[in-house]
Design a protein around this motif. Structure first.
Motif, mmCIF file in Angstrom:
data_model
loop_
_atom_site.group_PDB
_atom_site.id
_atom_site.type_symbol
_atom_site.label_atom_id
_atom_site.label_comp_id
_atom_site.label_asym_id
_atom_site.label_seq_id
_atom_site.Cartn_x
_atom_site.Cartn_y
_atom_site.Cartn_z
ATOM 1 N N LEU A 22 0.842 -1.209 0.000
ATOM 2 C CA LEU A 22 0.000 0.000 0.000
ATOM 3 C C LEU A 22 0.874 1.255 0.000
ATOM 4 O O LEU A 22 0.574 2.240 -0.677
ATOM 5 N N LEU A 23 1.980 1.196 0.746
ATOM 6 C CA LEU A 23 2.884 2.344 0.782
ATOM 7 C C LEU A 23 3.515 2.565 -0.594
ATOM 8 O O LEU A 23 3.590 3.700 -1.086
ATOM 9 N N ARG A 24 3.950 1.474 -1.211
ATOM 10 C CA ARG A 24 4.539 1.587 -2.558
ATOM 11 C C ARG A 24 3.555 2.272 -3.510
ATOM 12 O O ARG A 24 3.902 3.221 -4.221
ATOM 13 N N ASP A 25 2.297 1.821 -3.501
ATOM 14 C CA ASP A 25 1.298 2.377 -4.417
ATOM 15 C C ASP A 25 1.081 3.862 -4.151
ATOM 16 O O ASP A 25 0.993 4.666 -5.072
ATOM 17 N N GLU A 26 1.005 4.223 -2.872
ATOM 18 C CA GLU A 26 0.752 5.616 -2.492
ATOM 19 C C GLU A 26 1.925 6.516 -2.914
ATOM 20 O O GLU A 26 1.720 7.584 -3.489
ATOM 21 N N LEU A 27 3.142 6.060 -2.660
ATOM 22 C CA LEU A 27 4.304 6.887 -3.008
ATOM 23 C C LEU A 27 4.441 7.025 -4.519
ATOM 24 O O LEU A 27 4.771 8.099 -5.032
ATOM 25 N N LYS A 28 4.148 5.938 -5.232
ATOM 26 C CA LYS A 28 4.228 5.989 -6.700
ATOM 27 C C LYS A 28 3.210 6.972 -7.245
ATOM 28 O O LYS A 28 3.482 7.705 -8.198
ATOM 29 N N LYS A 29 2.025 6.965 -6.639
ATOM 30 C CA LYS A 29 0.952 7.873 -7.077
ATOM 31 C C LYS A 29 1.406 9.324 -6.992
ATOM 32 O O LYS A 29 0.984 10.170 -7.759
ATOM 33 N N HIS A 30 2.287 9.591 -6.018
ATOM 34 C CA HIS A 30 2.780 10.961 -5.857
ATOM 35 C C HIS A 30 4.089 11.200 -6.608
ATOM 36 O O HIS A 30 4.820 12.150 -6.326
ATOM 37 N N GLY A 31 4.398 10.303 -7.526
ATOM 38 C CA GLY A 31 5.524 10.545 -8.438
ATOM 39 C C GLY A 31 6.889 10.133 -7.919
ATOM 40 O O GLY A 31 7.896 10.449 -8.544
ATOM 41 N N HIS A 32 6.922 9.452 -6.780
ATOM 42 C CA HIS A 32 8.225 9.023 -6.269
ATOM 43 C C HIS A 32 8.706 7.790 -7.022
ATOM 44 O O HIS A 32 7.902 6.957 -7.439
ATOM 45 N N ARG A 33 10.015 7.664 -7.154
ATOM 46 C CA ARG A 33 10.571 6.440 -7.719
ATOM 47 C C ARG A 33 10.739 5.455 -6.565
ATOM 48 O O ARG A 33 11.446 5.724 -5.591
ATOM 49 N N VAL A 34 10.041 4.318 -6.674
ATOM 50 C CA VAL A 34 10.043 3.347 -5.569
ATOM 51 C C VAL A 34 10.566 1.997 -6.043
ATOM 52 O O VAL A 34 10.183 1.510 -7.102
ATOM 53 N N VAL A 35 11.446 1.427 -5.259
ATOM 54 C CA VAL A 35 11.931 0.071 -5.534
ATOM 55 C C VAL A 35 11.498 -0.794 -4.353
ATOM 56 O O VAL A 35 11.724 -0.445 -3.204
ATOM 57 N N MET A 36 10.846 -1.903 -4.689
ATOM 58 C CA MET A 36 10.333 -2.778 -3.635
ATOM 59 C C MET A 36 11.131 -4.069 -3.607
ATOM 60 O O MET A 36 11.423 -4.647 -4.663
ATOM 61 N N THR A 37 11.505 -4.505 -2.423
ATOM 62 C CA THR A 37 12.215 -5.773 -2.330
ATOM 63 C C THR A 37 11.827 -6.474 -1.039
ATOM 64 O O THR A 37 11.054 -5.951 -0.251
ATOM 65 N N ARG A 38 12.335 -7.687 -0.863
ATOM 66 C CA ARG A 38 12.004 -8.409 0.367
ATOM 67 C C ARG A 38 13.176 -9.271 0.796
ATOM 68 O O ARG A 38 14.077 -9.559 0.000
#
Ligand code: TMP
Length: 217
Positions: A22-38
């Motif tokens: 949910l955080l990834r989606d929200e930050l992307k919506k605001h134009g941030h470049r997001v990399v998700m990993t685990r």
């Protein structure tokens, strides 16, 4: 501007993967470049190590073997994915990171936090999260969520199958990390509604990013 590393932590069934997404989606919506990993995982090598770690058909694993495998996956993730992304200024969201080894292997397996801390420092090449979301739920609630999931109790992986005492030590380990590093680790009540929690977490991170860009101006 340098990147920003956010990690999500907590016991089994705490809801961290949902919140990380949910955080990834929200930050992307605001134009941030997001990399998700685990972790364990995130890279091809790390995902293969994950298969060994979670294989429920394997017999007893020596706690140090387990620890070194988590550390090996971490070293790969940090060098191949996390550090390059941070260097490029991305926000990196990691679903579990070094704190998980402190809580699960340090406290859960009783290897001891100081030994794990030292090895973590080597495996992370000194990379530390800027902010850690610790989703806290009673272990019974988390395990109940896991059993109710699509896979159910029979499908639990090698770590999920550990007894409640193990998971209680993990929870205590996480909570003591929050006490030790209050400026980095923030505890959220993981039993709250997911949407409400997501709003609070993204609000918190957005404010931190704004403060940081204000400072760098
Ligand atoms: P997951 O539940 O986030 O997919 O993580 C996989 C399992 O691995 C989970 O049971 C927690 C465990 N784990 C450790 O024991 N030590 C670690 O360092 C990490 C990253 C995960």
């Amino acid at each position: 501007m340098p990147g920003f590393l956010v990690t999500f932590e907590g016991v089994e069934g705490c809801g961290k993967t949902t919140q990380a997404e949910l955080l990834r989606d929200e930050l992307k919506k605001h134009g941030h470049r997001v990399v998700m990993t685990r972790e364990p995982g995130g890279t091809e090598i790390g995902e293969r190590i994950r298969q060994i770690l979670l294989d429920r058909d394997l017999g007893a694993m020596e706690p140090l073997t387990e620890l070194f495998l988590y550390l090996a996956a971490r070293a790969q993730n940090v060098q191949e994915l996390i550090r390059p992304a941070l260097r490029e200024g991305a926000i990196v969201i990691c679903d579990r990171f070094a704190d998980a080894s402190l809580a699960y292997q340090g406290s859960g397996r009783e290897i001891g936090p100081s030994r794990v801390e030292e090895l973590n420092r080597i495996a992370t090449f000194g990379t530390q999260p800027d902010y850690t979301v610790l989703l806290d739920v009673p272990v019974e609630v988390g395990m109940e969520r896991k059993s109710a999931g699509a896979a159910g109790a029979a499908e639990r992986d090698r770590i999920e199958r550990e007894e409640l005492d193990f998971h209680s030590r993990v929870r205590e380990g996480y909570l003591s990390l929050a006490q030790e590093f209050p400026e980095r680790v923030e505890v959220f009540d993981g039993t709250r509604a997911a949407a409400e929690l997501a709003t609070e977490i993204s609000g918190r991170i957005t404010r931190m990013l704004e403060e940081r860009s204000g400072k760098s101006r």
